[in-house]
Motif scaffolding. Structure first.
Motif, mmCIF file in Angstrom:
data_model
loop_
_atom_site.group_PDB
_atom_site.id
_atom_site.type_symbol
_atom_site.label_atom_id
_atom_site.label_comp_id
_atom_site.label_asym_id
_atom_site.label_seq_id
_atom_site.Cartn_x
_atom_site.Cartn_y
_atom_site.Cartn_z
ATOM 1 N N PRO A 113 0.837 -1.203 0.000
ATOM 2 C CA PRO A 113 0.000 0.000 0.000
ATOM 3 C C PRO A 113 0.867 1.246 0.000
ATOM 4 O O PRO A 113 1.935 1.279 0.629
ATOM 5 C CB PRO A 113 -0.792 -0.126 1.306
ATOM 6 C CG PRO A 113 -0.807 -1.591 1.606
ATOM 7 C CD PRO A 113 0.523 -2.098 1.137
ATOM 8 N N VAL A 114 0.432 2.280 -0.681
ATOM 9 C CA VAL A 114 1.215 3.509 -0.772
ATOM 10 C C VAL A 114 1.268 4.238 0.557
ATOM 11 O O VAL A 114 2.321 4.727 0.976
ATOM 12 C CB VAL A 114 0.640 4.433 -1.865
ATOM 13 C CG1 VAL A 114 1.177 5.855 -1.722
ATOM 14 C CG2 VAL A 114 0.951 3.876 -3.244
ATOM 15 N N HIS A 115 0.146 4.336 1.224
ATOM 16 C CA HIS A 115 0.078 5.201 2.399
ATOM 17 C C HIS A 115 0.569 4.501 3.653
ATOM 18 O O HIS A 115 0.274 3.337 3.915
ATOM 19 C CB HIS A 115 -1.339 5.730 2.577
ATOM 20 C CG HIS A 115 -1.773 6.554 1.403
ATOM 21 N ND1 HIS A 115 -1.256 7.796 1.143
ATOM 22 C CD2 HIS A 115 -2.635 6.282 0.393
ATOM 23 C CE1 HIS A 115 -1.790 8.266 0.033
ATOM 24 N NE2 HIS A 115 -2.636 7.362 -0.441
ATOM 25 N N GLY A 116 1.343 5.249 4.421
ATOM 26 C CA GLY A 116 2.014 4.732 5.593
ATOM 27 C C GLY A 116 3.385 5.361 5.643
ATOM 28 O O GLY A 116 3.756 6.141 4.751
ATOM 29 N N PRO A 117 4.192 5.100 6.654
ATOM 30 C CA PRO A 117 5.522 5.693 6.725
ATOM 31 C C PRO A 117 6.351 5.288 5.521
ATOM 32 O O PRO A 117 6.429 4.123 5.184
ATOM 33 C CB PRO A 117 6.102 5.126 8.026
ATOM 34 C CG PRO A 117 5.313 3.878 8.287
ATOM 35 C CD PRO A 117 3.942 4.155 7.762
ATOM 36 N N GLY A 150 9.577 6.955 4.689
ATOM 37 C CA GLY A 150 10.917 7.528 4.713
ATOM 38 C C GLY A 150 11.981 6.463 4.595
ATOM 39 O O GLY A 150 11.695 5.264 4.587
ATOM 40 N N ALA A 151 13.227 6.897 4.518
ATOM 41 C CA ALA A 151 14.336 5.957 4.419
ATOM 42 C C ALA A 151 14.322 5.021 5.615
ATOM 43 O O ALA A 151 14.261 5.447 6.763
ATOM 44 C CB ALA A 151 15.658 6.723 4.356
ATOM 45 N N GLY A 152 14.334 3.723 5.356
ATOM 46 C CA GLY A 152 14.362 2.734 6.425
ATOM 47 C C GLY A 152 13.011 2.478 7.060
ATOM 48 O O GLY A 152 12.903 1.715 8.018
ATOM 49 N N ALA A 153 11.948 3.117 6.533
ATOM 50 C CA ALA A 153 10.627 2.944 7.141
ATOM 51 C C ALA A 153 10.106 1.538 6.914
ATOM 52 O O ALA A 153 10.398 0.895 5.906
ATOM 53 C CB ALA A 153 9.643 3.953 6.550
ATOM 54 N N GLU A 154 9.333 1.050 7.847
ATOM 55 C CA GLU A 154 8.680 -0.239 7.684
ATOM 56 C C GLU A 154 7.520 -0.102 6.709
ATOM 57 O O GLU A 154 6.973 0.983 6.510
ATOM 58 C CB GLU A 154 8.154 -0.735 9.038
ATOM 59 C CG GLU A 154 9.232 -1.031 10.064
ATOM 60 C CD GLU A 154 10.130 -2.181 9.642
ATOM 61 O OE1 GLU A 154 9.618 -3.112 8.997
ATOM 62 O OE2 GLU A 154 11.325 -2.136 9.935
ATOM 63 N N GLU A 155 7.136 -1.211 6.097
ATOM 64 C CA GLU A 155 5.945 -1.189 5.259
ATOM 65 C C GLU A 155 4.742 -0.911 6.137
ATOM 66 O O GLU A 155 4.698 -1.341 7.292
ATOM 67 C CB GLU A 155 5.789 -2.536 4.550
ATOM 68 C CG GLU A 155 6.912 -2.812 3.570
ATOM 69 C CD GLU A 155 6.872 -4.212 3.015
ATOM 70 O OE1 GLU A 155 5.937 -4.955 3.348
ATOM 71 O OE2 GLU A 155 7.788 -4.576 2.262
ATOM 72 N N PRO A 156 3.744 -0.167 5.609
ATOM 73 C CA PRO A 156 2.589 0.175 6.417
ATOM 74 C C PRO A 156 1.894 -1.053 6.978
ATOM 75 O O PRO A 156 1.439 -1.911 6.237
ATOM 76 C CB PRO A 156 1.681 0.951 5.445
ATOM 77 C CG PRO A 156 2.210 0.655 4.085
ATOM 78 C CD PRO A 156 3.672 0.347 4.252
ATOM 79 N N GLY A 157 1.843 -1.134 8.299
ATOM 80 C CA GLY A 157 1.178 -2.259 8.938
ATOM 81 C C GLY A 157 1.880 -3.572 8.684
ATOM 82 O O GLY A 157 1.326 -4.642 8.934
ATOM 83 N N GLY A 158 3.113 -3.530 8.180
ATOM 84 C CA GLY A 158 3.816 -4.764 7.858
ATOM 85 C C GLY A 158 3.219 -5.490 6.673
ATOM 86 O O GLY A 158 3.522 -6.654 6.422
ATOM 87 N N GLY A 203 2.765 -6.313 2.902
ATOM 88 C CA GLY A 203 3.415 -6.259 1.607
ATOM 89 C C GLY A 203 3.506 -7.666 1.045
ATOM 90 O O GLY A 203 3.481 -8.634 1.809
ATOM 91 N N VAL A 204 3.588 -7.766 -0.260
ATOM 92 C CA VAL A 204 3.776 -9.058 -0.909
ATOM 93 C C VAL A 204 5.097 -8.992 -1.663
ATOM 94 O O VAL A 204 5.334 -8.059 -2.429
ATOM 95 C CB VAL A 204 2.627 -9.368 -1.889
ATOM 96 C CG1 VAL A 204 2.922 -10.651 -2.664
ATOM 97 C CG2 VAL A 204 1.309 -9.490 -1.140
ATOM 98 N N PRO A 220 -11.143 2.773 -7.425
ATOM 99 C CA PRO A 220 -12.186 3.790 -7.268
ATOM 100 C C PRO A 220 -12.445 4.167 -5.810
ATOM 101 O O PRO A 220 -12.872 5.292 -5.525
ATOM 102 C CB PRO A 220 -13.428 3.126 -7.896
ATOM 103 C CG PRO A 220 -12.869 2.162 -8.886
ATOM 104 C CD PRO A 220 -11.612 1.633 -8.262
ATOM 105 N N ASP A 221 -12.173 3.246 -4.875
ATOM 106 C CA ASP A 221 -12.390 3.556 -3.462
ATOM 107 C C ASP A 221 -11.228 4.338 -2.846
ATOM 108 O O ASP A 221 -11.228 4.624 -1.639
ATOM 109 C CB ASP A 221 -12.643 2.278 -2.656
ATOM 110 C CG ASP A 221 -11.456 1.313 -2.666
ATOM 111 O OD1 ASP A 221 -10.374 1.689 -3.159
ATOM 112 O OD2 ASP A 221 -11.615 0.184 -2.170
ATOM 113 N N GLY A 222 -10.237 4.694 -3.669
ATOM 114 C CA GLY A 222 -9.112 5.483 -3.183
ATOM 115 C C GLY A 222 -7.903 4.671 -2.777
ATOM 116 O O GLY A 222 -6.841 5.239 -2.491
ATOM 117 N N GLY A 223 -8.016 3.351 -2.742
ATOM 118 C CA GLY A 223 -6.877 2.512 -2.380
ATOM 119 C C GLY A 223 -5.757 2.610 -3.407
ATOM 120 O O GLY A 223 -6.005 2.463 -4.608
ATOM 121 N N CYS A 224 -4.533 2.864 -2.940
ATOM 122 C CA CYS A 224 -3.373 3.002 -3.828
ATOM 123 C C CYS A 224 -2.299 1.996 -3.434
ATOM 124 O O CYS A 224 -1.989 1.850 -2.241
ATOM 125 C CB CYS A 224 -2.785 4.411 -3.738
ATOM 126 S SG CYS A 224 -3.734 5.677 -4.577
#
Length: 304
Positions: free
Chosen positions: A23-27, A29-37, A39-40, A261-265
């Motif tokens: 997902p695009v939204h979430g921290p 920055g450099a070294g940031a974790e994936e949002p909510g962990g 990711g695939v 369409p629901d805004g999910g990126c």
């Protein structure tokens, strides 16, 4: 497992794939974790050749310099016969063309114009693009040079005088010799990892890669890409895709952001390496889109 499903998609197309989707939204920055962990990833941290995907970084640096007042986007540039590399856009023109720096950026992104990218890189500076990658925390991303540098590397390795000579010599080489070209080896050419490419996209989409106007410029140009045969093919018609392709013999890749369409990126980077250089291109391209669709579908929990 979702990873096994994705591997099977590539295998059926006669290819091996590397992928990262998040997902695009979430921290971001450099070294940031994936949002909510969430990711695939399939080989998400493996080094991969990025070819023309490097143009995203190039155009981002251009846009940042424009925002800082260091470059006038209306500055005129003449593309002459000496600048032509063959291919799309001004790279394939038969006559000299004059256009602005920002139109060079447009052609570099929309049709992957290599001459436009090379001239823009000369104006922006190779070292500044490398510094930008470091600033954004893309520690495993390396920019070996522009399109002309990579082309000259291929010509030299094959012993060709020019592109026409290359077109004659290259097909006659055995496949194992073709595979050893430096431009196909992430250790010797412009390269990154799928995870770092999705980080770059997340930074751009959240205005964390530079001034908002610079990030917006890059997003807009990525939405204008004319090639619709990879990522786009894996999603419904009501899903918008802003992306950048990259292609070399036996390598099919694309990185972009898909918006529902629901805004999910979701940021997605897909890299496919075919087992045979003569593999069906449409089949591999479709597999890249299918793999991306499966990965994003899993993140959305839609049961795909």
């Amino acid at each position: 497992m979702i990873e096994e499903r994705i591997r099977q998609v590539f295998a059926e197309a006669g290819a091996e794939g590397r992928l990262h989707a998040v997902p695009v939204h979430g921290p971001a920055g450099a070294g940031a974790e994936e949002p909510g962990g969430r990711g695939v990833g399939i080989g998400a941290d493996d080094p991969v050749v990025i070819a023309s995907i490097f143009k995203v970084l190039l155009v981002l640096e251009f846009a940042r310099q424009v925002a800082a007042g260091q470059l006038d986007p209306r500055e005129r540039v003449r593309v002459t016969a000496a600048d032509r590399l063959g291919g799309w856009g001004t790279a394939g023109c038969l006559d000299d063309v004059e256009l602005s720096l920002r139109d060079l950026a447009h052609f570099a992104m929309s049709v992957s114009d290599n001459s436009a990218a090379d001239l823009l890189l000369a104006r922006v500076g190779l070292d500044t693009v490398r510094l930008l990658a470091a600033e954004l925390g893309l520690e495993r991303t390396r920019i070996a040079g522009g399109p002309r540098d990579l082309l000259e590397s291929m010509l030299a390795e094959v012993g060709a005088r020019d592109e026409r000579d290359f077109a004659v010599r290259y097909p006659a080489l055995p496949d194992d010799r073709k595979r050893r070209l430096a431009v196909l080896d992430p250790r010797r050419t412009t390269a990154s990892t799928p995870r770092e490419i999705t980080l770059l996209l997340r930074l751009i989409w959240t205005d964390a890669a530079g001034p908002p106007e610079a990030c917006s410029f890059v997003r807009d140009l990525m939405s204008r890409q004319v090639f619709r045969h990879r990522l786009v093919s894996g999603f419904p018609d009501d899903v918008t895709v802003a992306a950048k392709t990259g292609t070399l013999p036996g390598l099919h890749m694309e990185a972009g952001v898909v918006r529902y369409p629901d805004g999910g990126c979701y940021a997605v980077a897909v890299f496919a390496r075919t087992h045979a250089l003569a593999a069906s291109r449409p089949t591999v391209d479709a597999a890249a889109g299918r793999a991306a669709g499966i990965a994003v579908g899993f993140l959305r929990g839609d049961g795909r």
